[in-house]
Design an enzyme around this catalytic site. Structure first.
Site, PDB file in Angstrom:
ATOM      1  N   ARG A 148       0.844  -1.194   0.000  1.00  0.00           N
ATOM      2  CA  ARG A 148       0.000   0.000   0.000  1.00  0.00           C
ATOM      3  C   ARG A 148       0.882   1.248   0.000  1.00  0.00           C
ATOM      4  O   ARG A 148       2.002   1.226   0.517  1.00  0.00           O
ATOM      5  CB  ARG A 148      -0.911   0.026   1.235  1.00  0.00           C
ATOM      6  CG  ARG A 148      -2.121  -0.892   1.148  1.00  0.00           C
ATOM      7  CD  ARG A 148      -3.139  -0.434   0.090  1.00  0.00           C
ATOM      8  NE  ARG A 148      -4.282  -1.331  -0.025  1.00  0.00           N
ATOM      9  CZ  ARG A 148      -4.409  -2.300  -0.941  1.00  0.00           C
ATOM     10  NH1 ARG A 148      -3.459  -2.512  -1.817  1.00  0.00           N
ATOM     11  NH2 ARG A 148      -5.508  -3.042  -0.992  1.00  0.00           N
ATOM     12  N   HIS A 184      -1.811   0.550  -9.873  1.00  0.00           N
ATOM     13  CA  HIS A 184      -2.436  -0.402  -8.948  1.00  0.00           C
ATOM     14  C   HIS A 184      -3.068  -1.593  -9.704  1.00  0.00           C
ATOM     15  O   HIS A 184      -4.235  -1.928  -9.504  1.00  0.00           O
ATOM     16  CB  HIS A 184      -3.503   0.301  -8.075  1.00  0.00           C
ATOM     17  CG  HIS A 184      -3.796  -0.453  -6.805  1.00  0.00           C
ATOM     18  ND1 HIS A 184      -4.125   0.171  -5.623  1.00  0.00           N
ATOM     19  CD2 HIS A 184      -3.813  -1.778  -6.519  1.00  0.00           C
ATOM     20  CE1 HIS A 184      -4.331  -0.738  -4.687  1.00  0.00           C
ATOM     21  NE2 HIS A 184      -4.146  -1.923  -5.210  1.00  0.00           N
TER      22      HIS A 184
END
Ligand code: NDP
Length: 314
Positions: A229, A277
């Protein structure tokens, strides 16, 4: 009363796919869009969500199960009115692990073979015969987080030729992988790492864990692959370490603010590959299938696959 599943995916599309899969696998559940104004709230038993608007989850009095549309659940925990006792299932499948292992292998080999520099050389029409890279068997890949994804990735990196080590909260045994555990063993793990791969979950303990101190503990010339993350990594410290020559480059798939702002300097950094992502972005069909399986297990009173553990925080 028929139960309802509400769906809010990150792509915002594909409701018909969800309805089709549920018609096949769980035909007694009706699937509606999260934004549908006319849904009978009393019938909502399940939600599949990505970044639910704060407060909305608490509006369903018979909600029984929350399905995350991602492996991480930080986007759900961010809701201050999140109902306390409802189980949360993470979106993790075998396909998630395989896609992640493919992505990290690509990124690690790309760093070993100086792919960012080769791309730069091509752009400037430079026949860069000096860009011969290294050999993977001389390179130590260090995986932070040895869970479902990190464990699989570590084994794959070993299979394609890297020396592999891994770090987790608890001690692990993984064939061919040198393992380290806990904060006290982190400096030792970092010092032996040439390519750091982050696959930690987002928790209070892991926030900011790859900051200036951790980056300076990496072997000189090391590089970073962040697929965990954005909150784990201090981007300014990373760029400083690359520009000063301590680190050689990075592949970054996740960011604190996504999408990465169009004027962000990282887009242009010659030693950094930015990806949106997508390291392990599952097909809609795979996600719907996994959600149906999780609901089935939950209804039968079986253990929820990849349940979020509220005590551990991941
Ligand atoms: P798991 O929960 O299966 O594994 C988490 C691992 O991290 C475990 O090995 C755990 O240790 C370790 N860990 C947790 N806290 C700490 C800590 N404080 N110190 C050291 N180690 C710690 O997660 P997954 O493998 O399924 O997923 C990992 C993450 O990958 C997700 O949370 C998500 O953020 C990211 N992800 C990114 C995607 C992308 O497309 N970029 C796609 C999917 C996931 P232990 O084993 O001892 O419990």
């Amino acid at each position: 009363m028929r139960e309802i599943l509400l769906v809010k995916t990150d792509s915002g599309a594909g409701l018909t796919v969800w309805q089709k899969v549920f018609k096949e696998l769980l035909p007694d559940i009706d699937v509606y869009d999260w934004a549908d104004q006319f849904v009978n709230r009393e019938r909502v038993a399940y939600v599949l969500v990505w970044q639910p608007e704060p407060g909305q989850l608490s509006r369903y009095p018979r909600l029984r199960l929350i399905l995350s549309d991602a492996a991480g659940v930080g986007h759900i925990l961010a809701d201050p009115q999140l109902p306390k006792n409802i189980p949360i299932a993470r979106m993790v499948t075998q396909e998630t692990a395989e896609r992640m292992a493919d992505f990290v292998s690509m990124a690690a080999l790309g760093l070993v073979r100086q792919l960012p520099e080769l791309i730069e050389a091509q752009r400037s029409r430079h026949w860069a015969t000096e860009l011969t890279g290294r050999v993977s068997s001389e390179v130590s890949a260090g995986v932070m987080g040895l869970g479902h994804l990190g464990g699989y990735v570590a084994l794959r990196l070993g299979a394609i030729g890297f020396r592999v080590s891994g770090w987790a909260r608890s001690q692990k045994t993984l064939a061919g992988v040198a393992t380290y555990a806990g904060m006290e063993e982190l400096p030792n793990f970092l010092a032996k790492t040439d390519i750091l791969i982050n696959l930690l979950p987002e928790t209070h303990e892991t926030a900011g864990i790859i900051g200036a101190k951790a980056l300076s503990q990496l072997a000189r010339g090391a590089s970073v692959i962040n697929v965990g993350r954005g909150t784990h990594l201090d981007l300014d410290a990373l760029v400083e370490k690359i520009d000063s020559g301590h680190l050689s480059g990075a592949v970054l798939d996740v960011f604190k603010n996504e999408p990465l702002a169009s004027d962000h300097p990282l887009w242009q950094h010659p030693r950094v590959l930015v990806t949106p992502h997508v390291a392990s972005f599952l097909s809609l069909r795979a996600r719907a299938g996994h959600a149906a399986q999780a609901i089935q297990a939950f209804r039968q009173g079986n253990a929820l696959p990849y349940a979020f553990d509220r005590v551990a925080g991941y």
